[in-house]
Design a protein around this motif. Sequence first.
Motif, short mmCIF file in Angstrom:
data_model
loop_
_atom_site.label_atom_id
_atom_site.label_comp_id
_atom_site.label_asym_id
_atom_site.label_seq_id
_atom_site.Cartn_x
_atom_site.Cartn_y
_atom_site.Cartn_z
N TYR A 130 3.80 -0.55 8.32
CA TYR A 130 3.54 -1.96 7.99
C TYR A 130 2.09 -2.13 7.52
N THR A 131 1.17 -1.51 8.26
CA THR A 131 -0.26 -1.61 7.93
C THR A 131 -0.55 -0.96 6.58
N ILE A 132 0.04 0.19 6.32
CA ILE A 132 -0.17 0.89 5.04
C ILE A 132 0.29 0.03 3.87
N ILE A 133 1.48 -0.53 3.99
CA ILE A 133 2.01 -1.39 2.91
C ILE A 133 1.13 -2.62 2.72
N THR A 134 0.69 -3.21 3.84
CA THR A 134 -0.17 -4.39 3.79
C THR A 134 -1.49 -4.08 3.08
N VAL A 135 -2.10 -2.96 3.44
CA VAL A 135 -3.38 -2.58 2.82
C VAL A 135 -3.19 -2.34 1.32
N LEU A 136 -2.11 -1.65 0.97
CA LEU A 136 -1.85 -1.35 -0.45
C LEU A 136 -1.67 -2.62 -1.28
N ILE A 137 -0.93 -3.60 -0.73
CA ILE A 137 -0.63 -4.82 -1.50
C ILE A 137 -1.77 -5.82 -1.42
N SER A 138 -2.10 -6.26 -0.19
CA SER A 138 -2.99 -7.41 -0.06
C SER A 138 -4.46 -7.07 -0.24
N TRP A 139 -4.84 -5.84 0.09
CA TRP A 139 -6.25 -5.47 -0.06
C TRP A 139 -6.51 -4.75 -1.37
N LEU A 140 -5.85 -3.62 -1.56
CA LEU A 140 -6.18 -2.79 -2.72
C LEU A 140 -5.71 -3.40 -4.04
N SER A 141 -4.43 -3.72 -4.12
CA SER A 141 -3.88 -4.12 -5.42
C SER A 141 -4.41 -5.46 -5.89
N LEU A 142 -4.42 -6.46 -5.02
CA LEU A 142 -4.92 -7.77 -5.43
C LEU A 142 -6.42 -7.73 -5.75
N THR A 143 -7.17 -6.97 -4.95
CA THR A 143 -8.61 -6.85 -5.20
C THR A 143 -8.87 -6.12 -6.51
N LEU A 144 -8.13 -5.04 -6.74
CA LEU A 144 -8.29 -4.31 -8.00
C LEU A 144 -7.88 -5.16 -9.20
N PHE A 145 -6.86 -5.98 -9.02
CA PHE A 145 -6.42 -6.86 -10.11
C PHE A 145 -7.53 -7.85 -10.47
N LEU A 344 -6.61 2.61 5.22
CA LEU A 344 -5.35 3.26 4.83
C LEU A 344 -5.32 4.71 5.28
N SER A 345 -6.42 5.42 5.00
CA SER A 345 -6.55 6.83 5.37
C SER A 345 -6.48 7.02 6.88
N THR A 346 -7.18 6.15 7.62
CA THR A 346 -7.22 6.25 9.09
C THR A 346 -5.84 6.07 9.70
N VAL A 347 -5.14 5.01 9.27
CA VAL A 347 -3.83 4.70 9.86
C VAL A 347 -2.82 5.82 9.57
N ILE A 380 -1.53 5.03 -6.14
CA ILE A 380 -0.45 4.04 -5.96
C ILE A 380 -0.98 2.63 -6.22
N ALA A 381 -2.19 2.35 -5.74
CA ALA A 381 -2.78 1.02 -5.91
C ALA A 381 -2.98 0.68 -7.38
N ILE A 382 -3.34 1.69 -8.20
CA ILE A 382 -3.52 1.45 -9.64
C ILE A 382 -2.20 0.98 -10.26
N PHE A 383 -1.09 1.65 -9.92
CA PHE A 383 0.21 1.25 -10.49
C PHE A 383 0.65 -0.12 -10.00
N LEU A 384 0.41 -0.42 -8.71
CA LEU A 384 0.74 -1.75 -8.19
C LEU A 384 -0.08 -2.84 -8.89
N THR A 385 -1.35 -2.52 -9.18
CA THR A 385 -2.22 -3.48 -9.86
C THR A 385 -1.70 -3.80 -11.26
N LEU A 386 -1.25 -2.78 -11.98
CA LEU A 386 -0.70 -3.00 -13.32
C LEU A 386 0.60 -3.80 -13.25
N ALA A 387 1.36 -3.63 -12.16
CA ALA A 387 2.57 -4.44 -11.97
C ALA A 387 2.21 -5.92 -11.74
N ILE A 388 1.15 -6.16 -10.95
CA ILE A 388 0.70 -7.54 -10.70
C ILE A 388 0.26 -8.19 -12.01
N ASP A 389 -0.30 -7.38 -12.91
CA ASP A 389 -0.78 -7.91 -14.20
C ASP A 389 0.36 -8.49 -15.03
#
Length: 528
Positions: A130-145, A344-347, A380-389
Amino acid sequence: MEIHDILQPLDFAVVGLYLVTLIGIGYWVSFKKKRDANENLFLAGNSLRWPSIGFTMWGTNVGPSMLIASASIGYTTGVVAGNFAWYAFIFVFLLAVVFAPRYLGTRVQTLPEFMGKRFGPSTQNILAWYTIITVLISWLSLTLFAGGILIRQILNLPLWLSVVILILIAAFFTIAGGLKAIAYTNVFQMLLLILVSLVLTLTGLYKVGGVGELVANTPGEYWNLLLPADDPNYPWVAIALGYPVMGVWFWCTDQSMVQSVLGAKNLKEGQLGANFTGWLKILDVALFIIPGIICYVLFPDLDNPDEAYMTMVTKLLPVGMTGLVMAVLIAALVSTIDSALNALSTVFTMDIYVKRYRPAASQKQIVKVGRVVTVLGAVIAIFLTLAIDSIKGLNLFDVFQSILGFIAPPMSVVFLFGVLWRKTTTKAANTVLLFGTILSLSIGVLYLWIFPNAEYVFWPHFLLLSFYIFVFLAVLIMVVSYIDRNRKDLYVNTLDYGAIPKLTNQVKWLWIALIIVMVGMYLLFNGH
């Protein structure tokens, strides 16, 4: 004229010099400074003191969406979005006095590990993913976008290249130095951020003619934190009821935010660090929202309010200083991204790799896996970011807040009941985490994409939706715990907090002072 057309070579030189300096600091901390061979890379060897903790928490929270979107909302609605900064002090206080003593008392490295001791390995495993998915979506992808859009504005590069540049810089710190490199560079970055944003606000106030002129030339409701219950954007009822759901999750149970407190030298440093974060959050309105209000007075005919911050920067600040602002915006991006990559790495490493597959892994193996996961997470975050775009027509700030609002309820319920109600059972916690997450995210997808709120008027405010989901899941966890209470194979809670110490006088008085100041702020910014 586009923003990148206004910029001068000196501005780009300043950005380049800044990035070289930043990487130099990270390199020194990571490779030149002596480190204990067994030091915990993820928690900075439990060496963090309150300034680093405060700046790291604030820096993780201050992303480009804060800078750009807060100015945009200041431009269109005034200080009301300040609730997302100032209302937070209650939940940072909750972290300091309720959660931090228990987290540090059990000596856990991750929050899924904490819940694993409370409810068993099944809960820890669910929470880790749950934490990994949350970090990937709400932190990494939205911030990168958001950051990719900013870099695209500045350098006129395609989004994918902008995102790759950002994540390469951020991944360097996480792979090379872990939390200690992030903490060292965050102090440097956040001091610059305060300085540059303060200069922008003061320059704007000077151009307007002072605070009195600013207030006189804006609608009265621009200066109210609490708006009427029928306000279409931010009714006070939605903020009062909905934000606490998000606040508990974000400030008390999210690995990215709590990580630096887990790395505190001791409980007192952790509590002082959280308090310092509360004081820093006061600056958010002055540094990020007020420039938008000033822009409303100076440049009232903007086609796109999202350009408010950069319009202020390019029109009011001299050549070179504009470059410094760009450098600091990039710093805010890197700060959020590297903290998220580290979490993400720690969890993954501690809660999945070590817990389930290699319990006897050496520190060297753990660090190696952590670095591989960082690289994979970044890709993975890069591809999610392009999807958000590909999503069009949505306000970045509201999308960010609503996604947090739909992620938050299951975690808030499980942590609050897990810590505060001893009768909560493993089955009840897992039910809320699995079913509650599916329910909450499904409602979020319906609200944002399938039946968007802009077209379908039957939806309540997204913060009220978050509150309703929270109440439903709170009832559900009590009902399942009650039904489940007489089972013979119930998991036995193995959490041992030790003796929870009382607040020291220094911590107590600093929190009392902050509470008095925040109540005063809410009295000052209402009734206009």
